[in-house]
Design an enzyme around this catalytic site. Structure first.
Site, PDB file in Angstrom:
ATOM      1  N   ALA A   6       0.799  -1.231   0.000  1.00  0.00           N
ATOM      2  CA  ALA A   6       0.000   0.000   0.000  1.00  0.00           C
ATOM      3  C   ALA A   6       0.827   1.273   0.000  1.00  0.00           C
ATOM      4  CB  ALA A   6      -0.935  -0.001   1.205  1.00  0.00           C
ATOM      5  N   GLY A  20       3.431   1.794  -1.911  1.00  0.00           N
ATOM      6  CA  GLY A  20       4.171   1.897  -3.155  1.00  0.00           C
ATOM      7  C   GLY A  20       3.546   2.840  -4.163  1.00  0.00           C
ATOM      8  N   ASN A  75       3.554  -7.837 -11.372  1.00  0.00           N
ATOM      9  CA  ASN A  75       4.011  -8.422 -12.620  1.00  0.00           C
ATOM     10  C   ASN A  75       5.159  -9.386 -12.390  1.00  0.00           C
ATOM     11  OD1 ASN A  75       2.479  -7.578 -14.891  1.00  0.00           O
ATOM     12  ND2 ASN A  75       3.135  -5.485 -14.472  1.00  0.00           N
ATOM     13  N   ASP A 135      -5.490  -2.869 -19.432  1.00  0.00           N
ATOM     14  CA  ASP A 135      -5.432  -3.107 -20.874  1.00  0.00           C
ATOM     15  C   ASP A 135      -6.758  -2.717 -21.516  1.00  0.00           C
ATOM     16  OD1 ASP A 135      -3.705  -6.143 -20.041  1.00  0.00           O
ATOM     17  OD2 ASP A 135      -2.845  -4.201 -20.585  1.00  0.00           O
ATOM     18  N   HIS A 186      -1.263 -10.597 -19.948  1.00  0.00           N
ATOM     19  CA  HIS A 186      -0.993  -9.208 -19.574  1.00  0.00           C
ATOM     20  C   HIS A 186       0.471  -8.858 -19.814  1.00  0.00           C
ATOM     21  CE1 HIS A 186      -1.641  -5.418 -17.586  1.00  0.00           C
ATOM     22  NE2 HIS A 186      -0.740  -5.665 -16.667  1.00  0.00           N
TER      23      HIS A 186
END
Lengths: 413, 344
Positions: A102, A104, A212, A243, A270
């Site tokens: 949280a 970041g 990711n 996206d 993704h």
């Protein structure tokens, strides 16, 4: 004297594609905002901007019937109108959301947007550092949710108890020249330990994976949850909403369409070419030249890289990612709240292709994924079919990389 | 009090409802350009996000000395109405400002633990002065929302710069004090155990320490809190900013809640510009309700900025004392700003 100055914000989700995508549906999504209207909320048009499939060109507020409907709601403070039969129009702020990471770049603006959501009663902010300051900051906002901060692994378990939705943006972002896969080594470990804690403390929660490379971190999460004996494939989501957001924006710009009307389904994965926007299925229906298809597809696939380069080392997409993630959280909360008409694209366990995980439109319910929209993969254009064939090997490899990563190590007991 | 409050609420929502009908039938929502000066900073970034989400904005210009191309690229992907442009460096400031209806200024440095807002004066005063010189040149009719601290001084600085340029319109210069109101409401709701979305509390005076005067005697819904509670709430509202500076332990001051409050106030300005009736917010503006040239109180926002500055209303004894104590400090801060602006 004085109105104003409370803003609960409904980000909105994607259009409902069911047969009832008519006026009746709109009050529902706008209905969620009713508490907002009576509490003098700002940004009341945003829901329409995000999601509602309005045919009216002239006003972002939508069809006349809905505008009148909304105005009558504005006059009656907390009354249910019962126009939407099964979904009540005054959801209580009743859900607990945890954000892991949280403090970041994504976590902070995401926390702000969730704090502004009228559906949230408690917001748990977890990170390895700096989260006390973020929580103190947000706690001053005059919205219903309570903010609680948790710092470090010793507090991770408490941050997850009783939580309905866990959002995971934790990890490091790309720098120019990096692919999402280059993040694998660091982020895979982070995700593994966080999901172990989710399994131990809130196994029934919806898990929203942002870290990711999503193509791998979602399979990592699945393996961890399986080893813990709590895996529910209906509740594990790779967040691909950005996206979709990008596709909508770029198509609207290219074709000079009113943004609120545009919706493009995006399938696959993704990262790079695994992102497959189905431009042929754009709503409203538009025709594209072959060059436009090529340009738009490539732009949507590389949009993340576009931002990484523009930030020149200072990070990757944070604000737009926060928006997209908040929109997906809100869709999940509406589904949890009983809204029977919530659709979003997401990267989930899937049997739409021979791959174990695949992004497509899904229908959400309070159980999580209620249905996969298989019609998305029917009637593809030649271009889309080729792109689909091309993405499968890469996606497959990313999935296997994630699965192997977990199976090589013993899951912490 | 309660019945008139209720009437106002109903008339507010009725006019809002009629605006919705009017707004739809007469066609598109007006085009509005908003510029954020300091858009790549701690407040600027989340503020830019919230402004991008606001459907009243048609153009959003993000300006900073660096970093704005990245922020603009990021935010431009969001599927909402406004067109985004990023501008970096002073030579692009004019373009960023041209045609703006509202200019929001969060630029500058934030406090570290132990600092007062006044400690920021030296750096931030200079920044504000040059930004305002550009505003006078490129968008003199814009509503200016000043966030840069110390607001008690930077607003007078702005006024002096605009006066020198011959563009000063006292109806269009606002010190953003909305976060004090937001804090007062949140803290009051917690203490009085009422739903926060129903709370209203005016906050008057200025935007630093004891110059922040929340009028809990006028708060609704009424809660009949004991005196110690009122004192504690007052102090907590006054020190709310410091509370966050300390919690962030050197990593900054309030950014997210400030972005939230800044976005609320900018939205109110846009609604006023668009002719929405009964838009009332507290703000630090040129004022004659006290002997000081600038003072925060409730103001009505309209097509030309400030439509009406409301008086303080009835004050409790405690609040009267608070008012007396704050005046000398606020006076000094205002004078410091005016002096600085006239120096060079």
């Amino acid at each position: 004297m004085a109105a104003t100055s409370a803003a609960t914000l409904s980000i909105g989700s994607t259009v409902s594609f069911g047969p009832k995508a008519a006026a009746l549906q709109q009050p529902k999504s706008m209905g969620v905002k009713l508490t907002n209207l009576t509490s003098f909320t700002r940004f009341s048009g945003l829901k329409a901007a995000g999601s509602v499939n309005c045919e009216a060109e002239s006003s972002f507020l939508g069809k006349e019937s809905n505008s009148a409907l909304r105005s009558s709601f504005a006059l009656r403070a907390q009354k249910q109108q019962g126009r939407s039969s099964h979904y009540h129009l005054q959801p209580q702020a009743s859900f607990k959301v945890a954000i892991l990471g949280a403090a970041g770049g994504i976590g902070q603006p995401l926390a702000l947007l969730i704090k502004m959501s009228p559906l949230v009663s408690t917001l748990h902010l977890y990170d390895i550092a700096n989260v006390k300051g973020v929580a103190a900051d947000l706690s001053h906002c005059n919205t219903p949710s309570q903010v609680v901060d948790f710092t470090g692994t010793s507090e991770l378990a408490s941050s997850l108890k009783g939580v309905d939705v866990v959002v995971i943006p934790a990890g490091v972002p790309r720098k120019p020249g990096m692919t999402r896969d280059d993040l694998f080594n660091i982020n895979a470990n982070i995700v593994k330990s966080l999901v172990e804690a989710v399994a131990d403390n809130c196994p029934e929660a919806f898990i929203h994976m942002i870290s990711n490379p999503v193509n791998s971190t979602v399979p990592i999460a699945a393996e961890v949850l399986k080893q813990k004996g709590v895996y529910d494939p209906k509740k594990l989501f790779g967040v691909t909403t950005l996206d979709v957001v990008r596709a909508n924006t770029f198509v609207a710009q290219k074709k000079n369409l009113k943004l609120i009307d545009v919706d493009v389904p995006v399938v696959g994965g993704h990262a790079g070419i695994t992102i497959l926007p189905l431009l042929s299925k754009t709503r409203p229906s538009v025709s594209f030249t072959d060059e436009e298809i090529q340009e738009l597809t490539v732009r949507i696939q590389n949009a993340g890289t576009e931002v990484v380069e523009a930030k020149a080392g200072a990070g990757s997409a944070t604000l737009s990612m926060a928006y997209a993630a908040a929109r997906f959280v809100e869709s999940s909360l509406r589904a949890l709240d009983g809204d029977g008409d919530v659709y979003e694209c997401s990267y989930v366990q899937s049997d739409l292709t021979d791959l174990p995980f695949f992004a497509s439109r899904v229908k959400l319910s309070n159980k999580g994924v209620e249905a996969l929209i298989s019609s998305d993969l029917q009637g593809l254009t030649e271009y889309e079919q080729k792109a689909l064939d091309a993405l499968k090997p890469e996606l497959k490899a990313s999935i296997e990389k994630g699965v192997t990563f977990v199976q090589k190590q013993a899951v912490a007991a | 009090m309660r019945s008139s409050m209720f009437q106002l609420l109903r008339s507010g929502s009725a006019s809002r409802a009629s605006l919705l009908r009017r707004g739809y039938s007469s066609g598109a929502v007006p085009e509005r350009k908003v510029a954020v000066l300091g858009a790549a900073g701690g407040i600027g970034q989340p503020l830019s996000l919230l402004m991008k989400l606001n459907p009243l904005v048609s153009k959003l210009a993000l300006y900073d000395i660096a970093g704005t191309p990245g922020v603009a690229a990021d935010v431009s992907h969001i599927n909402t109405r406004s067109e985004i442009a990023g501008y970096a460096g002073e030579d692009q400031l004019g373009q960023a400002l041209e045609g703006s209806d509202v200019v929001i200024i969060p630029a500058g440095v934030p406090r570290k633990p132990g600092m007062t807002r006044d400690d920021l004066f030296n750096i931030n005063a200079g920044i504000v002065k040059s930004l305002c010189t550009a505003i006078a040149k490129y968008c003199p009719n814009a509503l200016v929302n000043m966030i840069s601290n110390p607001v008690n001084s930077t607003v007078p600085i702005a006024a002096e710069v605009f006066k020198k340029a011959g563009t000063y319109d006292e109806k269009k210069l606002f010190g953003v004090t909305t976060l004090d109101v937001v804090r007062a409401k949140t803290f009051y709701a917690g203490k009085a155990k009422v739903p926060v979305e129903e709370v209203n509390v005016p906050v008057v005076g200025g935007h630093a320490g004891i110059t922040i005067l929340p009028l809990f005697s006028q708060a609704t819904p009424k809660a009949n809190l004991p005196d110690e509670d009122i004192k504690a709430l007052t102090k907590r509202t006054q020190d709310g900013g410091t509370e966050v500076v300390e919690a962030k332990a050197g990593k900054g001051s309030a950014t997210l809640s400030m972005a939230y409050a800044g976005a609320l106030f900018a939205d109110a300005c846009l609604k006023g510009l668009n002719g929405v009736p009964d838009v009332v917010e507290c703000s630090f503006v040129q004022s004659s309700i006290t002997e000081l040239p600038f003072f925060a109180s409730k103001v009505k926002l309209g097509k030309n900025g400030v439509d009406e500055v409301f008086g303080l209303g009835p004050l409790s004894d405690y609040e009267k004392q608070g008012l007396e104590s704050l005046i000398p400090e606020l006076k000094a801060s205002i004078e410091k700003g005016i002096k600085f602006a006239n120096q060079s």
